[in-house]
Design an enzyme around this catalytic site. Structure first.
Site, PDB file in Angstrom:
ATOM      1  N   ILE A  25     -48.719 -24.694   7.028  1.00  0.00           N
ATOM      2  CA  ILE A  25     -49.017 -24.441   8.650  1.00  0.00           C
ATOM      3  C   ILE A  25     -47.833 -24.946   9.346  1.00  0.00           C
ATOM      4  O   ILE A  25     -47.224 -25.840   8.987  1.00  0.00           O
ATOM      5  CB  ILE A  25     -50.327 -25.126   8.940  1.00  0.00           C
ATOM      6  CG1 ILE A  25     -51.391 -24.761   8.084  1.00  0.00           C
ATOM      7  CG2 ILE A  25     -50.645 -25.002  10.394  1.00  0.00           C
ATOM      8  CD1 ILE A  25     -51.827 -23.326   8.418  1.00  0.00           C
ATOM      9  N   PRO A 185     -43.877 -32.637  -4.142  1.00  0.00           N
ATOM     10  CA  PRO A 185     -43.581 -32.934  -2.805  1.00  0.00           C
ATOM     11  C   PRO A 185     -45.481 -33.046  -1.933  1.00  0.00           C
ATOM     12  O   PRO A 185     -46.042 -32.581  -2.198  1.00  0.00           O
ATOM     13  CB  PRO A 185     -42.832 -31.411  -2.393  1.00  0.00           C
ATOM     14  CG  PRO A 185     -43.129 -30.684  -3.545  1.00  0.00           C
ATOM     15  CD  PRO A 185     -43.579 -31.305  -4.540  1.00  0.00           C
ATOM     16  N   SER A 238     -47.518 -43.641   1.935  1.00  0.00           N
ATOM     17  CA  SER A 238     -48.490 -44.749   2.581  1.00  0.00           C
ATOM     18  C   SER A 238     -48.763 -45.658   1.706  1.00  0.00           C
ATOM     19  O   SER A 238     -48.716 -45.640   0.462  1.00  0.00           O
ATOM     20  CB  SER A 238     -49.644 -44.206   3.316  1.00  0.00           C
ATOM     21  OG  SER A 238     -50.395 -43.708   2.140  1.00  0.00           O
ATOM     22  N   GLU A 259     -41.682 -47.072  -1.936  1.00  0.00           N
ATOM     23  CA  GLU A 259     -41.274 -47.109  -0.523  1.00  0.00           C
ATOM     24  C   GLU A 259     -42.408 -46.817   0.325  1.00  0.00           C
ATOM     25  O   GLU A 259     -42.752 -45.704   0.382  1.00  0.00           O
ATOM     26  CB  GLU A 259     -39.981 -46.159  -0.208  1.00  0.00           C
ATOM     27  CG  GLU A 259     -38.847 -46.515  -0.912  1.00  0.00           C
ATOM     28  CD  GLU A 259     -38.031 -47.731  -0.751  1.00  0.00           C
ATOM     29  OE1 GLU A 259     -38.785 -48.644   0.223  1.00  0.00           O
ATOM     30  OE2 GLU A 259     -37.125 -48.197  -1.480  1.00  0.00           O
ATOM     31  N   LEU A 260     -43.057 -47.762   0.892  1.00  0.00           N
ATOM     32  CA  LEU A 260     -44.397 -47.428   1.493  1.00  0.00           C
ATOM     33  C   LEU A 260     -44.159 -47.872   3.122  1.00  0.00           C
ATOM     34  O   LEU A 260     -43.005 -47.567   3.721  1.00  0.00           O
ATOM     35  CB  LEU A 260     -45.440 -48.689   1.057  1.00  0.00           C
ATOM     36  CG  LEU A 260     -45.315 -48.718  -0.613  1.00  0.00           C
ATOM     37  CD1 LEU A 260     -46.342 -49.564  -1.144  1.00  0.00           C
ATOM     38  CD2 LEU A 260     -45.777 -47.330  -1.028  1.00  0.00           C
ATOM     39  N   CYS A 293     -40.696 -43.948   8.938  1.00  0.00           N
ATOM     40  CA  CYS A 293     -41.253 -45.411   8.536  1.00  0.00           C
ATOM     41  C   CYS A 293     -40.498 -46.710   8.951  1.00  0.00           C
ATOM     42  O   CYS A 293     -40.911 -47.782   8.968  1.00  0.00           O
ATOM     43  CB  CYS A 293     -41.205 -45.435   6.817  1.00  0.00           C
ATOM     44  SG  CYS A 293     -39.381 -45.185   6.180  1.00  0.00           S
ATOM     45  N   GLU A 391     -49.743 -48.695  11.289  1.00  0.00           N
ATOM     46  CA  GLU A 391     -48.912 -47.620  11.481  1.00  0.00           C
ATOM     47  C   GLU A 391     -49.459 -46.533  12.418  1.00  0.00           C
ATOM     48  O   GLU A 391     -50.583 -45.984  11.907  1.00  0.00           O
ATOM     49  CB  GLU A 391     -48.361 -47.031  10.064  1.00  0.00           C
ATOM     50  CG  GLU A 391     -47.038 -47.198   9.974  1.00  0.00           C
ATOM     51  CD  GLU A 391     -46.817 -46.525   8.346  1.00  0.00           C
ATOM     52  OE1 GLU A 391     -47.659 -46.274   7.931  1.00  0.00           O
ATOM     53  OE2 GLU A 391     -45.334 -46.011   8.358  1.00  0.00           O
TER      54      GLU A 391
HETATM   55  P1  NDP Z   1     -49.021 -39.971   1.809  1.00  0.00           P
HETATM   56  O1  NDP Z   1     -49.107 -41.527   1.108  1.00  0.00           O
HETATM   57  O2  NDP Z   1     -50.347 -39.560   2.403  1.00  0.00           O
HETATM   58  O3  NDP Z   1     -48.527 -39.205   0.779  1.00  0.00           O
HETATM   59  C1  NDP Z   1     -47.641 -39.307   0.110  1.00  0.00           C
HETATM   60  C2  NDP Z   1     -47.338 -38.411  -1.230  1.00  0.00           C
HETATM   61  O4  NDP Z   1     -48.302 -38.872  -2.255  1.00  0.00           O
HETATM   62  C3  NDP Z   1     -47.713 -37.025  -1.092  1.00  0.00           C
HETATM   63  O5  NDP Z   1     -47.039 -35.986  -1.747  1.00  0.00           O
HETATM   64  C4  NDP Z   1     -49.362 -36.805  -1.322  1.00  0.00           C
HETATM   65  O6  NDP Z   1     -49.604 -35.728  -1.711  1.00  0.00           O
HETATM   66  C5  NDP Z   1     -49.025 -38.029  -2.562  1.00  0.00           C
HETATM   67  N1  NDP Z   1     -50.340 -38.572  -2.997  1.00  0.00           N
HETATM   68  C6  NDP Z   1     -51.590 -38.927  -2.506  1.00  0.00           C
HETATM   69  N2  NDP Z   1     -52.592 -39.423  -3.066  1.00  0.00           N
HETATM   70  C7  NDP Z   1     -51.732 -39.492  -4.495  1.00  0.00           C
HETATM   71  C8  NDP Z   1     -52.256 -39.744  -5.558  1.00  0.00           C
HETATM   72  N3  NDP Z   1     -53.570 -40.620  -5.563  1.00  0.00           N
HETATM   73  N4  NDP Z   1     -51.657 -39.812  -6.613  1.00  0.00           N
HETATM   74  C9  NDP Z   1     -50.447 -39.282  -6.635  1.00  0.00           C
HETATM   75  N5  NDP Z   1     -49.933 -39.123  -5.527  1.00  0.00           N
HETATM   76  C10 NDP Z   1     -50.747 -38.864  -4.503  1.00  0.00           C
HETATM   77  O7  NDP Z   1     -47.818 -40.238   2.808  1.00  0.00           O
HETATM   78  P2  NDP Z   1     -47.349 -39.014   4.107  1.00  0.00           P
HETATM   79  O8  NDP Z   1     -47.075 -38.039   3.393  1.00  0.00           O
HETATM   80  O9  NDP Z   1     -48.623 -39.005   4.905  1.00  0.00           O
HETATM   81  O10 NDP Z   1     -46.236 -39.730   4.508  1.00  0.00           O
HETATM   82  C11 NDP Z   1     -46.415 -40.965   5.692  1.00  0.00           C
HETATM   83  C12 NDP Z   1     -46.338 -42.156   5.113  1.00  0.00           C
HETATM   84  O11 NDP Z   1     -45.165 -42.260   4.100  1.00  0.00           O
HETATM   85  C13 NDP Z   1     -46.092 -43.220   5.958  1.00  0.00           C
HETATM   86  O12 NDP Z   1     -47.174 -44.341   5.616  1.00  0.00           O
HETATM   87  C14 NDP Z   1     -44.921 -44.095   6.026  1.00  0.00           C
HETATM   88  O13 NDP Z   1     -44.660 -45.076   6.448  1.00  0.00           O
HETATM   89  C15 NDP Z   1     -44.389 -43.631   4.663  1.00  0.00           C
HETATM   90  N6  NDP Z   1     -42.979 -43.404   4.368  1.00  0.00           N
HETATM   91  C16 NDP Z   1     -42.470 -44.399   4.009  1.00  0.00           C
HETATM   92  C17 NDP Z   1     -40.853 -44.359   3.811  1.00  0.00           C
HETATM   93  C18 NDP Z   1     -40.063 -45.566   3.268  1.00  0.00           C
HETATM   94  O14 NDP Z   1     -38.865 -45.447   2.641  1.00  0.00           O
HETATM   95  N7  NDP Z   1     -40.698 -46.601   2.966  1.00  0.00           N
HETATM   96  C19 NDP Z   1     -40.113 -43.122   4.267  1.00  0.00           C
HETATM   97  C20 NDP Z   1     -41.084 -42.137   4.534  1.00  0.00           C
HETATM   98  C21 NDP Z   1     -42.589 -42.378   4.869  1.00  0.00           C
HETATM   99  P3  NDP Z   1     -51.353 -35.279  -1.826  1.00  0.00           P
HETATM  100  O15 NDP Z   1     -51.963 -35.914  -0.625  1.00  0.00           O
HETATM  101  O16 NDP Z   1     -51.258 -33.757  -1.997  1.00  0.00           O
HETATM  102  O17 NDP Z   1     -51.741 -35.931  -3.139  1.00  0.00           O
END
Ligand code: NDP
Length: 486
Positions: A25, A185, A238, A259-260, A293, A391
């Protein structure tokens, strides 16, 4: 290039997804951008097996070959920049400025950087040591060298905010070191990563060295990280998901780079240049709608300059034009999804219910479509409030006053995160001293600019390990010590 492939990329082949497709979307129009493949758990495992099969060949290829291939990927990304930017904008909702200056060019820069790093020596020589005889072995001069070896198959799991940049920050150093990868991704914007796979294929990346699987649920990523063919998980996302992945990785002693999340404090001392501080803090609104982040989302302000700074921040928010990302004058685009907007709105409501005041923003702007939230400033915030602890990942800044340095440090350190803090003061020697008290992986003094040579990562719940610069290269390696009699 045409429409990106709606198939997954495994072992150098485009494979029909077992679970069909789902719609991606556009966050600004709420229209479907394209159909993304719904890979099954078994296909994620097949991708890891393909990366395993390709590992020996890639790991033993010459450094010069790996460097050439990475450079070629960077060249082709540049060539296809004009095709990629509209797709990046459509999937992520990034403004023109962010999409054209940050998303694709930074990904290119990462491939170029690690094409150079690929040529670095993998050996660290040590001076011979005089070792006394022991019951284990006779004494003498003992020589040694340390060799950096690739870890193996790396699962690269990335978030939605910078799909290409994040992916490149993992794939380029991992490949430079001789690892093979499977990219998973984020579900919100995977199409540009599938297009990247087409580019990598054209660049001559050997079959199985890069694989891409996508899916709309966590099943795909969960199967990938649990695969016995995966040696290392490089995750950005996250803290909640990082914790789940860490539990899985721990069971098989898989290497992790995590990197969280973050909840950056911007500490504004009494002698700060307030215009500079307001501009730095305002980047939370002006840069990708706060979906960053490292954003300085908590303004910790000395009480003597609190009202002045709030006034400047309110004015700054007023200059941040919210609107269509395709309009070059837009500063604040939409959030990625209705779910993310709902999360931001819920947190805002919780903050107001707990006694915070909305100094500016706080509403949906008058737009017919799109997941927008106005640039928002909350004042009257206490350190224990949820809005000061969690956050938003949206265009929201909270202001917390302090009376002295000790209190400011305690507030800054008083969340589970420790990714990036900022200090604004004209006394840089003092700022440097205060920086040492902050439990955070990165500190910006009077700037929100990043230096990409520095190690990047978090303390506490913000992560494990470091990437960027040469540190990323090292993150994707194991050290092997080789010892011999001199
Ligand atoms: P999410 O943690 O929701 O998702 C990140 C990735 O993890 C997605 O590809 C997701 O895909 C995947 N994922 C989710 N659950 C699982 C699982 N159980 N096993 C394996 N993969 C999984 O993050 P967002 O995409 O919402 O991004 C935002 C977050 O990222 C914020 O908390 C931000 O702070 C952090 N962030 C940190 C950075 C850093 O460098 N420290 C930089 C950028 C962002 P799916 O849900 O389809 O599984």
């Amino acid at each position: 290039m045409g429409v990106p492939s709606s198939r997954i990329y495994v072992g150098g082949e485009w494979v029909e997804p077992a679970g069909g497709h789902y719609g991606v979307i556009n966050p600004a129009t709420e229209q479907v951008v394209g159909e993304a493949p719904e890979a099954s758990a078994a296909q994620a495992e097949q991708a890891a097996a393909a990366a395993r099969a390709a590992f020996d060949g890639w790991a033993s290829a010459s450094q010069a070959h790996r460097s050439e291939v990475l450079a070629k990927v960077g060249d082709l990304l540049t060539k296809y920049n004009d095709d990629l930017v509209p797709l990046v904008q459509a999937e992520t909702g990034a403004t023109m400025r962010v999409a054209s200056t940050m998303q694709v060019p930074v990904a290119v820069e990462r491939f170029q950087r690690y094409a150079r790093h690929a040529m670095e020596s993998r050996l660290v020589p040590l001076p011979p040591q005089a070792i006394d005889a022991t019951p284990l072995a006779p004494g003498g001069l003992v020589g040694a060298v340390i060799r950096r070896a690739p870890v193996g198959v790396v699962a690269c799991v990335t978030p939605y905010n910078f799909p290409l940049v994040n992916m490149a920050g993992k794939v380029a150093p991992a490949l430079a070191m001789g690892n093979t990868v499977v990219i998973k991704p984020a579900p919100q914007d995977p199409l540009q990563v599938l297009r990247f796979a087409e580019i990598a294929h054209e660049a001559g990346v050997p079959a199985g060295v890069i694989n891409v699987v996508t899916g709309s649920t966590s099943d795909t990523g969960a199967a990938l990280v649990a695969s016995p063919d995966v040696d290392m998980i490089s995750f950005t996302g996250s803290t909640a998901v990082g914790r789940r992945i860490g539990e899985v990785a721990g069971r098989d002693i898989k290497r992790q780079l995590m990197e969280l999340g973050g909840k950056g404090a911007a500490m504004v001392l009494e002698d700060a240049d307030l215009d500079k501080a307001a501009a730095g803090i305002g980047s939370t609104w002006a840069f990708h709608s706060g979906q960053i982040c490292t954003a300085p989302t908590r303004a910790l302000v000395h009480r003597s300059v609190h009202d002045q700074l709030v006034e400047k921040l309110v004015a700054y928010a007023g200059f941040c034009k919210v609107g269509d990302p395709l309009d070059a004058s837009t500063v604040v685009g939409p959030l990625i999804s209705a779910a993310q907007r709902a999360r931001v709105e819920e947190l805002l409501a919780e903050g107001v219910a707990a006694g915070a005041t909305v100094a500016v923003g706080g509403q949906r702007p008058a737009m017919e479509r799109g997941f927008y939230v106005e640039p928002t400033l909350l004042t009257g915030v206490r350190p224990d409030m949820t809005v000061a602890q969690e956050e938003f990942f949206g265009p929201v800044v909270v202001v917390l006053p302090f009376d002295d340095e000790d209190e400011a440090v305690a507030i800054a350190n008083g969340t589970p995160f420790g990714l990036y803090d900022y200090l604004f003061s004209q006394d840089t020697a003092r700022a440097y001293r205060v920086a040492a008290r902050l439990r955070t992986g990165n500190v910006g003094v009077n700037t929100v600019a990043r230096n990409h040579e520095t190690p990047f990562g978090g303390f506490k719940h913000s992560g494990i390990g470091r990437d960027c610069g040469v540190f990323a290269l090292h993150a994707y390696s194991e050290l092997q010590s080789v010892v011999w009699p001199g």
